[in-house]
Each structure stands twice: as C-alpha cells, then as structure tokens.
Design a protein around this motif. Structure first.
Motif, short mmCIF file in Angstrom:
data_model
loop_
_atom_site.label_atom_id
_atom_site.label_comp_id
_atom_site.label_asym_id
_atom_site.label_seq_id
_atom_site.Cartn_x
_atom_site.Cartn_y
_atom_site.Cartn_z
N ALA A 50 -2.47 49.50 52.38
CA ALA A 50 -3.38 48.59 51.97
C ALA A 50 -4.89 48.88 51.50
O ALA A 50 -5.01 48.61 50.33
N VAL A 51 -5.41 50.17 52.01
CA VAL A 51 -6.58 50.65 51.35
C VAL A 51 -6.14 51.11 49.67
O VAL A 51 -6.69 51.11 48.96
N ILE B 192 -1.23 43.78 44.76
CA ILE B 192 -1.63 42.75 45.59
C ILE B 192 -0.67 42.54 46.86
O ILE B 192 -0.93 42.56 47.97
N TRP B 193 0.55 42.39 46.55
CA TRP B 193 1.54 42.37 47.36
C TRP B 193 1.83 43.31 48.29
O TRP B 193 1.76 43.12 49.51
N GLY B 194 1.67 44.64 47.69
CA GLY B 194 1.47 45.84 48.86
C GLY B 194 0.47 45.59 49.69
O GLY B 194 0.59 46.18 51.02
N ALA B 195 -0.79 45.20 49.02
CA ALA B 195 -1.87 45.20 50.12
C ALA B 195 -1.72 44.15 51.15
O ALA B 195 -1.95 44.57 52.54
N ALA C 67 10.15 38.74 51.80
CA ALA C 67 8.65 38.77 51.19
C ALA C 67 7.73 39.71 51.81
O ALA C 67 6.51 39.84 51.29
N HIS C 68 8.08 40.44 52.97
CA HIS C 68 7.05 41.27 53.44
C HIS C 68 7.77 42.55 53.87
O HIS C 68 7.47 43.44 54.64
N THR C 69 8.52 42.98 52.77
CA THR C 69 9.26 44.28 52.83
C THR C 69 8.81 45.11 51.56
O THR C 69 8.28 44.42 50.62
N TYR C 70 8.27 46.34 51.75
CA TYR C 70 7.55 47.03 50.78
C TYR C 70 8.70 47.17 49.53
O TYR C 70 8.14 47.74 48.30
N ALA C 71 10.00 47.19 49.61
CA ALA C 71 10.76 47.40 48.51
C ALA C 71 10.62 46.56 47.25
O ALA C 71 10.63 46.92 46.18
N LEU D 123 -6.66 39.06 42.89
CA LEU D 123 -6.69 39.38 44.08
C LEU D 123 -6.73 38.40 45.32
O LEU D 123 -6.10 38.31 45.95
N LEU D 124 -7.99 37.72 45.03
CA LEU D 124 -8.20 36.69 45.98
C LEU D 124 -7.26 35.52 45.84
O LEU D 124 -6.98 34.97 47.06
N LEU D 125 -7.00 35.18 44.76
CA LEU D 125 -6.14 34.11 44.44
C LEU D 125 -4.69 34.23 45.28
O LEU D 125 -4.16 33.38 45.80
N LEU D 126 -3.99 35.67 45.03
CA LEU D 126 -2.86 35.78 45.41
C LEU D 126 -2.76 36.58 46.92
O LEU D 126 -1.67 36.90 47.17
#
Length: 119
Positions: A18-19, A90-93, A63-67, A35-38
């Motif tokens: 995330a960081v 954004i997704w990865g964060a 939707a919650h896998t890093y792949a 970033l805030l929107l998504l």
C-alpha cells in the motif's frame, strides 16, 4: 508467537504494498482526486454477495488479488498508458490496505471467513 508469524508477515506485506503503491502514484505526479475517487472501487465487488456467498466470494476475490492490477500496470507501462498505471496503483494500494488491516481473500462459507483471519 511463531504460529502468528505467517499472518503477521501478510499484514506487513500488505502495508508495504500500500505504501509503495501510493508513494509511486504521487512520485509519478498523478492526480490525488483520482486516488480518492477510486480508492474504494474494488469493494463494489461485494455486490456479488447479493447472489449468494459462493458467488460473492469469487467476485470479491477476483477484485482483491494482486494479479489483475499487476497485469494492468504492466500493460500500462508497455503501452505507455498512464491511466492504466494509475488505476493499477490505486487498485494495488486498496488491496494492500485491506491486507494490512486484516481483510483477506474470502472463502465461500461467509464474508467473515478470510485467508488471514475470521473478521
């Protein structure tokens, strides 16, 4: 203590991802408002739970896998498409924050049953 180490490492790994994703996002000069929107967009996958826990778990986990965000980032880099890279970061964060606070991939038994812990 050692029985908690794998789970603790997964939490730390999520925080680091995330960081790193947010730092890279701003280093590349991308817009803060996107970033805030998504930031919570991957959580729209929870709508799948309306079709039952098994469908919901699959939708959430996809939707919650890093792949997928990593693949999207690669496409964005090689195609020189900033929007793809922005969305991927954004997704990865989002996924990293989820992992850091204990939300893991879901089992079909229920939303609260994750690969990290029972939420």
């Amino acid at each position: 203590m050692t029985d908690r180490l794998p789970r603790s490492l997964l939490h730390i790994e999520g925080a680091v991802v995330a960081v790193a994703a947010v730092a890279l996002y701003f280093h590349l000069g991308y817009a803060w408002w996107l970033l805030l929107l998504l930031a919570l967009a991957p959580d729209l996958s929870m709508v799948g739970y309306a079709a039952g826990t098994a469908v919901g778990a699959v939708a959430y986990d996809i939707a919650h896998t890093y792949a997928i965000p990593v693949a999207l980032a690669l496409v964005g880099v090689f195609a020189d498409t900033d929007l793809a890279v922005q969305i991927a970061l954004i997704w990865g964060a989002h996924i990293g924050v989820d992992r850091a606070i204990g939300y893991g991939l879901k089992y079909p038994t229920g939303f609260q049953d994750t690969h990290l812990q029972r939420v």
